[in-house]
Scaffold this active site. Sequence first.
Site, PDB file in Angstrom:
ATOM      1  N   HIS A   1       2.334 110.348  13.209  1.00 32.97           N
ATOM      2  CA  HIS A   1       3.451 109.825  12.486  1.00 32.97           C
ATOM      3  C   HIS A   1       4.255 111.202  11.852  1.00 32.97           C
ATOM      4  O   HIS A   1       5.281 111.407  11.773  1.00 32.97           O
ATOM      5  CB  HIS A   1       3.194 108.897  11.254  1.00 32.97           C
ATOM      6  CG  HIS A   1       2.797 107.615  11.735  1.00 32.97           C
ATOM      7  ND1 HIS A   1       1.587 106.944  11.512  1.00 32.97           N
ATOM      8  CD2 HIS A   1       3.280 106.234  12.553  1.00 32.97           C
ATOM      9  CE1 HIS A   1       1.625 105.867  12.076  1.00 32.97           C
ATOM     10  NE2 HIS A   1       2.699 105.553  12.746  1.00 32.97           N
TER      11      HIS A   1
ATOM     12  N   LYS B   1       1.559  91.017  10.778  1.00 33.78           N
ATOM     13  CA  LYS B   1       0.276  91.352  10.765  1.00 33.78           C
ATOM     14  C   LYS B   1      -0.080  91.805   9.305  1.00 33.78           C
ATOM     15  O   LYS B   1       0.596  92.514   8.582  1.00 33.78           O
ATOM     16  CB  LYS B   1      -0.100  92.857  11.537  1.00 33.78           C
ATOM     17  CG  LYS B   1       0.388  92.906  12.712  1.00 33.78           C
ATOM     18  CD  LYS B   1       0.372  94.314  13.506  1.00 33.78           C
ATOM     19  CE  LYS B   1       1.904  94.886  13.480  1.00 33.78           C
ATOM     20  NZ  LYS B   1       1.826  96.471  14.048  1.00 33.78           N
TER      21      LYS B   1
HETATM   22  O1  PNS Z   1       4.748 100.569  12.882  1.00 35.29           O
HETATM   23  P1  PNS Z   1       5.027  99.435  13.510  1.00 35.29           P
HETATM   24  O2  PNS Z   1       4.216  98.422  13.278  1.00 35.29           O
HETATM   25  O3  PNS Z   1       5.223  99.607  15.128  1.00 35.29           O
HETATM   26  O4  PNS Z   1       6.671  99.379  13.200  1.00 35.29           O
HETATM   27  C1  PNS Z   1       7.499  97.966  13.576  1.00 35.29           C
HETATM   28  C2  PNS Z   1       8.704  98.235  12.845  1.00 35.29           C
HETATM   29  C3  PNS Z   1       8.514  98.042  11.292  1.00 35.29           C
HETATM   30  C4  PNS Z   1       9.509  99.170  13.134  1.00 35.29           C
HETATM   31  C5  PNS Z   1       9.454  96.714  13.374  1.00 35.29           C
HETATM   32  O5  PNS Z   1       8.531  95.710  13.074  1.00 35.29           O
HETATM   33  C6  PNS Z   1      10.656  96.481  12.583  1.00 35.29           C
HETATM   34  O6  PNS Z   1      11.562  96.965  12.404  1.00 35.29           O
HETATM   35  N1  PNS Z   1      10.573  95.314  11.622  1.00 35.29           N
HETATM   36  C7  PNS Z   1      11.685  94.969  10.867  1.00 35.29           C
HETATM   37  C8  PNS Z   1      12.236  93.640  11.367  1.00 35.29           C
HETATM   38  C9  PNS Z   1      13.429  93.930  12.370  1.00 35.29           C
HETATM   39  O7  PNS Z   1      14.227  94.405  12.069  1.00 35.29           O
HETATM   40  N2  PNS Z   1      12.971  93.521  13.549  1.00 35.29           N
HETATM   41  C10 PNS Z   1      13.860  93.655  14.899  1.00 35.29           C
HETATM   42  C11 PNS Z   1      14.874  92.559  15.259  1.00 35.29           C
HETATM   43  S1  PNS Z   1      13.944  91.095  15.589  1.00 35.29           S
END
Ligand code: PNS
Length: 172
Positions: free
Chosen positions: A30, A54
């Site tokens: 990251h 999660k």
């Molecule tokens: O580090 P991660 O867990 O892979 O990050 C995932 C993240 C936060 C980028 C993703 O889950 C996200 O954007 N969540 C917000 C909800 C959203 O906008 N989902 C996409 C449309 S369904």
Amino acid sequence: MTAFPAATETGDMMKTAIYPGSFDPCTNGHLDIITRSAKIFDTLIVAVLTNNNKAPAFSVEERIDFLQRVTAGMENVRIAAFSGLLADFARTRGADVIIKGLRAVSDFEYEFQMALTNSKLNPGAETLFMTTSTDNMYLSSSVVREIAMYGGALDGMVPEEIQTKIYDKLRR
Ligand code: PNS
């Protein structure tokens, strides 16, 4: 040789990017993406998802604290929490770009779907994929959590300044 004037001096548009994630905890992978993105954009917002499906190992406050520690001194990097849709958060922050890190081809299919979805929801925010550096290809927050749980060495995987805090929380 004449130096190029800064965007602020020319009145050019300032570009803001968002780097979203769970950061549970943040890793050197990251940090690598943050460091490289911060060089490209005027402002980089590292956005920590608070309502993840999660159950996270670290609280939002802890995850934000870790990110603030490891990005201290990066003047154009901001750490923020967000819940709900990333596309909406990008809109409220006036972000032009969503940064996603890609480690392997296996990341791509899901990220491709997310990029198309986010573009549909917010056409004003472009998703840019940044490939991870080869050193960090194997790294993930879940690998870090598992190593920490059993007291393994985290050197080279997470920044030194947060290693003790990770062990304190996870070591059995
Ligand atoms: O580090 P991660 O867990 O892979 O990050 C995932 C993240 C936060 C980028 C993703 O889950 C996200 O954007 N969540 C917000 C909800 C959203 O906008 N989902 C996409 C449309 S369904």
